[in-house]
Design an enzyme around this catalytic site. Sequence first.
Site, PDB file in Angstrom:
ATOM      1  N   SER A 129       3.007  -2.270  10.431  1.00 20.45           N
ATOM      2  CA  SER A 129       4.469  -2.269  10.614  1.00 20.45           C
ATOM      3  C   SER A 129       5.134  -3.597  10.275  1.00 20.45           C
ATOM      4  O   SER A 129       6.101  -3.996  10.927  1.00 20.45           O
ATOM      5  CB  SER A 129       4.824  -1.806  12.037  1.00 20.45           C
ATOM      6  N   ASN A 159       0.863  -1.181   0.000  1.00 19.60           N
ATOM      7  CA  ASN A 159       0.000   0.000   0.000  1.00 19.60           C
ATOM      8  C   ASN A 159       0.900   1.232   0.000  1.00 19.60           C
ATOM      9  O   ASN A 159       1.447   1.602   1.031  1.00 19.60           O
ATOM     10  CB  ASN A 159      -0.899  -0.012   1.251  1.00 19.60           C
ATOM     11  N   GLU A 214      -5.880  -5.041  10.405  1.00 14.62           N
ATOM     12  CA  GLU A 214      -4.846  -4.041  10.639  1.00 14.62           C
ATOM     13  C   GLU A 214      -5.138  -3.275  11.926  1.00 14.62           C
ATOM     14  O   GLU A 214      -5.940  -2.332  11.914  1.00 14.62           O
ATOM     15  CB  GLU A 214      -4.815  -3.045   9.486  1.00 14.62           C
ATOM     16  N   GLU A 246      -7.311   4.595   7.513  1.00 18.31           N
ATOM     17  CA  GLU A 246      -7.146   6.031   7.217  1.00 18.31           C
ATOM     18  C   GLU A 246      -8.382   6.577   6.505  1.00 18.31           C
ATOM     19  O   GLU A 246      -8.761   7.734   6.691  1.00 18.31           O
ATOM     20  CB  GLU A 246      -5.863   6.237   6.387  1.00 18.31           C
ATOM     21  N   HIS A 275      -9.766   1.002   4.493  1.00 17.78           N
ATOM     22  CA  HIS A 275      -8.507   1.209   5.229  1.00 17.78           C
ATOM     23  C   HIS A 275      -8.792   2.144   6.403  1.00 17.78           C
ATOM     24  O   HIS A 275      -9.618   3.044   6.299  1.00 17.78           O
ATOM     25  CB  HIS A 275      -7.451   1.820   4.295  1.00 17.78           C
ATOM     26  N   LYS A 277       0.037   4.208  -0.384  1.00 16.31           N
ATOM     27  CA  LYS A 277      -0.669   5.398   0.127  1.00 16.31           C
ATOM     28  C   LYS A 277      -0.382   6.589  -0.804  1.00 16.31           C
ATOM     29  O   LYS A 277      -0.302   6.411  -2.008  1.00 16.31           O
ATOM     30  CB  LYS A 277      -0.262   5.691   1.570  1.00 16.31           C
ATOM     31  N   GLY A 336       1.956   2.189  10.766  1.00 12.94           N
ATOM     32  CA  GLY A 336       2.888   3.308  10.627  1.00 12.94           C
ATOM     33  C   GLY A 336       3.520   3.738  11.933  1.00 12.94           C
ATOM     34  O   GLY A 336       4.115   4.816  12.018  1.00 12.94           O
TER      35      GLY A 336
HETATM   36  C1  PEP Z   1      -1.017   0.112   5.883  1.00 13.16           C
HETATM   37  O1  PEP Z   1      -0.916   1.164   5.312  1.00 13.16           O
HETATM   38  O2  PEP Z   1      -1.984  -0.592   5.644  1.00 13.16           O
HETATM   39  C2  PEP Z   1       0.023  -0.309   6.835  1.00 13.16           C
HETATM   40  C3  PEP Z   1      -0.118  -1.441   7.457  1.00 13.16           C
HETATM   41  O3  PEP Z   1       1.082   0.549   7.002  1.00 13.16           O
HETATM   42  P1  PEP Z   1       2.481   0.219   7.728  1.00 13.16           P
HETATM   43  O4  PEP Z   1       2.974  -1.078   7.157  1.00 13.16           O
HETATM   44  O5  PEP Z   1       3.374   1.365   7.400  1.00 13.16           O
HETATM   45  O6  PEP Z   1       2.202   0.100   9.197  1.00 13.16           O
END
Ligand code: PEP
Length: 253
Positions: free
Chosen positions: A215, A9, A169, A99, A97, A11, A175
């Site tokens: 992460s 992803n 998630e 976000e 997601h 983003k 992040g």
């Molecule tokens: C994500 O954007 O879905 C995500 C898991 O980000 P990160 O791996 O940076 O935590």
Amino acid sequence: MRKQIAAANWKMNLTIQQGETLVNELMEATGELNETQATVFAVPFPYLVNVKNILAGKSHVFVAAQNCYNKVSGAFTGEVSVEILKSIGTDYVIVGHSERREYFNESNQVLAEKIDLCIEYGLKPIFCCGEALEVREAGTQNSFVESQIKESLFHLTAEQLTGFVIAYEPIWAIGTGKTATSAQAQEIHAYIRSVLAQGYGNEVAESISILYGGSVKAANAKEIFSQPDVDGGLVGGASLMATEFAAIIRSLK
Ligand code: PEP
């Protein structure tokens, strides 16, 4: 056998030049994928066609949009419909997601509408769920995630859910550099699968890929992906670096 998936992803990151370079650098790793594995690149809308073209003729590698709108077409300036995404060859769409839920107030109901449109237009949704830190600290993450799944997915038929992709998630791990332990991931993934089995039976539940996101990096991917109910990952930050993401792809079961 359900698919093991490494989904990137991006983003709102990378220029098209940086993105194309990154995808090209990952060709060797994606070239090693087998029938039960896949890599998905969820890229910014304007890059979908470019990335799709780079991947032309390659097996087990797909492009995803990071979102879609919950209407088919019309006067919705700035939005992108599933019909548009389908017309340019998009394979998958990330739906829900955290976000999007947090900054754009996307509700479980709106996400259900997006899921329906994806299915109607032959796009594969990657449905995201996951709890905030307060929910985890209160110990109510299972019922929280169960509600997200039931409210957005449980109107689907068994046929529509067969082979579906869910990404668990935890928001506190996205992040932040804080990863759920492999035991924490396995525990809630198994719970999610049990909820799916109660609603749709074991065969459907076993066909659904449940990705972990939060992460994931080269250093922890193998351990997390080795858990029986973890079927790969949805990866943000580490998917922007070729060596990191190549190692994550190679960590798939
Ligand atoms: C994500 O954007 O879905 C995500 C898991 O980000 P990160 O791996 O940076 O935590």
